[in-house]
Design a protein around this motif. Structure first.
Motif, mmCIF file in Angstrom:
data_model
loop_
_atom_site.group_PDB
_atom_site.id
_atom_site.type_symbol
_atom_site.label_atom_id
_atom_site.label_comp_id
_atom_site.label_asym_id
_atom_site.label_seq_id
_atom_site.Cartn_x
_atom_site.Cartn_y
_atom_site.Cartn_z
ATOM 1 N N TYR A 35 0.790 -1.233 0.000
ATOM 2 C CA TYR A 35 0.000 0.000 0.000
ATOM 3 C C TYR A 35 0.826 1.289 0.000
ATOM 4 N N ARG A 39 0.315 4.698 -2.340
ATOM 5 C CA ARG A 39 -0.067 5.970 -1.725
ATOM 6 C C ARG A 39 0.923 7.076 -2.093
ATOM 7 N N GLY A 69 -6.358 4.286 1.872
ATOM 8 C CA GLY A 69 -6.400 2.897 2.321
ATOM 9 C C GLY A 69 -7.694 2.236 1.893
ATOM 10 N N TYR A 72 -7.751 1.575 -1.990
ATOM 11 C CA TYR A 72 -6.757 0.570 -2.329
ATOM 12 C C TYR A 72 -7.227 -0.833 -1.918
ATOM 13 N N LEU A 152 -3.375 2.619 7.342
ATOM 14 C CA LEU A 152 -4.422 2.504 6.327
ATOM 15 C C LEU A 152 -5.551 3.505 6.541
#
Lengths: 557, 300
Positions: A35, A39, A69, A72, A152
């Motif tokens: 992640y 980001r 978060g 995703y 997240l």
């Protein structure tokens, strides 16, 4: 643990569940770990700003939140992979719940205890729900770790909502499989039908943003109920009640169906007319197969083979049919979007060549010869591999087979060649469908490319089939054979994807059979080279190992 | 002449538990040989080792002069095997499965299969999964007999058959013997062994405990006498006599119930010293012999 049907069902699945939990946690942790790269990728955000919002909807992408978060995880975890895990587990349990006990005869013992049939169904359903819940909790655990480590920024209410949805989705399809099995007593039918319905619902739901007619029926699709109104953002939605209602309905149906069943009597569904009883044994072409071990291996799959081919044909034809639509919506723009995806994320999905995802060949190849199609063909191959030796051993039929004057080596070779033949036939059948689609829709697939993909996939699937076969030859356990082949497949898949983007993995990436199979391009563009002989050589080496292992085995221990 | 089966110190561990230990025996060609023992004694382990399904931990075996491991294929060509727990291809009809196994033996058995099916009254065109356990057993018997093997290895062959079919099966075994072929038959149904076998081996706790002809074994068997005397009698009079294994008073002190092993002169001589009103003698049978082996062992 063995005080009632519920705890006993969980107890006998304890090792399997442990495997699912480890797999579920690892996979989720992987997705979570990637992640931060997404980001922090500013190029992606810029590009998304420039794309038409309507088109992004096609991917379930909200430009505001893709790099959050929520966006995703929704796209990477809860759209495909999470449901896939949950459904495979749930449908497997639901289809086996009573059908396996019926087939093995233990249902006779169970049902002559003072436990009612309704109670058996309800307890087994409860065990199904708890099993799925345990798997879902392994996702949650990884995500909670992610909350802290990669920040997240998800709400607990949202995490609860989407995972509750996942649990209910699993329960829905698990109890659907259960009700089919409870009425028919047929595990395979229940599994095939429930998986088929789930696959179709998933496919239609996924294509709905493209086709207006489909949007009208989206409200009837279980996948829509599960993700509608963004539960990961907003917590549980009222849609989930539909999944719950469906599960209750199916369970009630299973209670009624199992209550009415004549236990152990399987209503056979025949694809071919029954031969007359007086027929002489060696006439029909089918029984001619019964004159050798390899022939018998084919004979065992004389019906199921066509179902596998049908499934693959549907995948290929549907993919081809949707290609023009995708181009119409804006293939070039989509290609730009894909190009902007961080390679780490693409790698996770096995995309090692994003350059051609929206050409005809690339589009078809990515679905038929990679991802979905690949999972189907590998399942077919690994299923045959584990059944070949370990299956006969655990069924006990090996005792009869191995006391005929066939050497163990010959039996291994005969079964391996039958597996190869069936795989080649399956892939040739797929190639015909692809070629017809190519002519009708115009996908720009070359004949040479199709031949190389067909041979490549045959050899690739054969390698994993022989891995299962060899593991079974050494261990005698179908479960171990399956687990080793599947685990090797997953590791090889990740190695090929991440070897591309993680420096220290790069030197070992060429060890992955996935790399040999599709390299840095897609299978339709792979062409011929050192890869095919290498795939074949490893397959043959595994057969040799199976011969050694099987000759040494104490059968039945 | 080569023995049909010869084992030398044959030892097979089943995982970590002993299956059979130091088994040495010889089965002659043309003989019907009974292999007896309680459940879990190691009968099936022995058979599956002879057939190369399990590999011996120690010792060796030859079947029809061939090494059980090295020449397994040659042996398999010449034997017929009926497993103790018959697992078959449930998705096939009996005819399909028998066709398959005939093909693997490169032999056309269809005519003889039809005759055997007639004798055993079996419909060959049903799915194996739909058969009753008796009919499954018939399929397995045909499978073992159909290629007229030199040696038949039968593990609990008549289980599940009704009495009429058992008789038919015994006749089939008789015919095999009449043709000079050999049968190795494991069982715990004693009348079956008594009816068919010439010699028996008894195994218990993985070891061979007896190897004799059926006739000798019966002769040695415990015999049971019931005496009734005119006057009350003290059982202690008999208890120290040779061969007496149990004495019990009956008929209100006028009678004696007594089990004797070996020669019976001592008991009969002593009894004749008293005024005897009645005597009932039960002939020793295999069951008595069999049970005495177990009881001895339990006492040990």
């Amino acid at each position: 643990m063995l005080r009632n049907v519920f705890t006993k069902t969980l107890w006998e699945r304890r090792w399997g569940l442990l495997g699912w939990v480890i797999g579920g946690f690892t996979m989720t942790a992987f997705i979570v770990a990637v992640y931060p790269i997404v980001r922090d990728n500013s190029g992606l955000a810029t590009l998304i700003d420039e794309l038409p919002v309507g088109m992004l909807a096609l991917f379930g992408i909200d430009p505001e939140i893709l790099t959050t978060g929520f966006g995703y995880l929704q796209a990477q975890m809860y759209t495909l992979i999470g449901p896939l895990f949950v459904l495979v587990l749930a449908i497997g349990i639901g289809a086996s719940a009573t059908a396996v006990e019926e087939r093995s005869g233990t249902a006779d013992l169970l049902l002559t205890t003072p436990t009612t049939r309704s109670s058996v169904v309800l307890q087994k359903t409860l065990a199904l729900v708890i099993s799925v819940a345990v798997l879902v909790l392994s996702f949650v655990a990884a995500i909670l770790v992610g909350q802290v480590t990669v920040v997240l920024r998800l709400s607990i209410w949202g995490i609860f909502g989407v995972n509750l949805g996942l649990l209910l989705l699993g329960t829905f399809f698990g109890s659907l499989a259960f009700v089919i099995a409870a009425w028919s007593g047929m595990r395979n039918l229940a599994m095939g039908l429930a998986a088929g319905i789930a696959g179709l619902a998933f496919f239609i739901n996924g294509m709905a943003p493209l086709v207006e007619e489909l949007q009208d029926i989206q409200g009837f699709l279980p996948f829509h109920w599960y993700l509608a109104d963004d539960p990961l953002l907003n917590g549980p939605s009222a849609w989930l009640l539909l999944l719950l209602a469906g599960s209750v309905l199916f369970t009630a149906g299973a209670v009624v169906g199992f209550g009415r069943r004549n236990i152990g009597v399987v209503s056979t569904i025949r694809l071919m007319p029954r031969r007359s009883a007086a027929a002489t044994p060696v006439r029909s072409s089918q029984s001619r197969l019964l004159h050798s071990v390899s022939g018998k291996t084919v004979w065992d799959r004389r019906y199921s083979f066509w179902w596998w081919l049908l499934g693959m044909a549907v995948i290929a034809a549907a993919t081809a049919a949707f290609f023009p639509l995708t181009v119409e919506v804006g293939g070039d723009a989509l290609q730009d979007l894909i190009d902007a995806y961080p390679p780490e994320m693409l790698a996770m999905f096995g995309v090692t060549d994003s350059a051609s995802l929206f050409t005809g060949a690339g589009f078809l190849s990515s679905r038929v010869y990679s991802t979905i199609g690949l999972i189907v063909v590998l399942s077919f191959s690994i299923g045959m591999g584990k059944a070949a030796l370990a299956g006969e051993e655990s069924d006990g039929t090996a005792d009869l087979l191995l006391t005929t004057p066939q050497t163990r080596s010959r039996i291994v070779v005969a079964k391996s060649s039958a597996i190869f033949g069936l795989l080649l036939a399956l892939l040739a059948g797929i190639a015909v469908v692809v070629w017809v689609s190519n002519v009708v829709v115009g996908l720009d697939i070359t004949f040479a490319g199709l031949v190389s993909a067909t041979i490549g996939m045959t050899l690739f699937a054969f390698l994993f089939g022989t891995l299962a076969l060899a593991t079974g030859a050494w261990t005698g356990s179908p479960a171990v054979a399956t687990a080793v082949a599947v685990a090797t497949g997953v590791v090889a898949f990740l190695l090929n994807g991440f070897g591309l983007v993680i420096d220290w993995l790069e030197p070992v990436r060429p060890l992955s059979p996935f790399y040999w199979y599709q390299g840095d391009t897609n299978p339709l563009n792979q062409g011929f080279g050192w890869q095919q002989p290498l795939l074949l050589a490893v397959g043959l080496a595994l057969i040799a190992s199976a011969v050694i292992g099987f000759r040494r085995r104490d059968v039945g221990t | 002449m080569t023995a049909a089966i010869q084992t030398d110190q044959l030892t097979t561990y089943y995982g970590s538990t002993p299956g059979i230990l130091d088994l040495s025996l010889e089965v002659q060609v043309g003989e019907v040989f009974g292999f007896l023992g309680p459940n879990g004694a190691g009968k099936s382990t022995t058979i599956r080792t002879l057939l190369d399904l399990l590999h011996p931990t120690n010792g060796s075996a030859t079947i029809l002069g061939f090494d059980s491991h090295r020449d397994a294929t040659e042996i398999h060509r010449r034997i017929g095997y009926l497993p103790g727990e018959v697992a078959m291809y449930d998705n096939m009809t009996a005819r399909e499965m028998l066709t398959y196994f005939s093909a693997l033996r490169s032999i056309d058995t269809s005519a003889y299969v039809a005759r055997l099916a007639g004798r055993l009254e079996l419909d060959l065109d049903r799915k194996i999964s739909s058969y009753s356990s008796g009919n499954r057993q018939k399929v397995a018997i045909i499978q073992a007999f159909m290629h007229k093997p030199e040696l038949l290895i039968l593990d609990e062959p008549s289980s599940g058959l009704d009495p009429l079919m058992q008789q038919e099966f015994y006749r089939m075994v008789d015919e095999i013997q009449a043709e000079g072929r050999t049968v190795f038959l494991s069982s715990h149904i004693l009348p079956e062994v008594e009816r068919t076998a010439d010699r028996v081996a008894i195994v218990r706790h993985s070891r061979l405990v007896a190897l004799e002809t059926v006739a000798d074994l019966k002769a040695k068997a415990r015999r049971h006498f019931q005496f009734v005397f005119a006057d009350p009698i003290d059982p202690a009079v008999f208890s120290d006599l040779p061969g007496v294994s149990s004495v019990r008073s009956s008929h209100d002190g006028h009678g004696i119930d007594i089990h004797v092993e070996g020669p019976v002169e001592g008991v009969l001589g002593t009894a004749s010293e008293y005024r005897m009103e009645n005597v009932i003698s039960h002939e020793g049978d295999l069951e008595d012999a069999f049970l005495s082996f177990y009881e001895d062992d339990d006492a040990a």
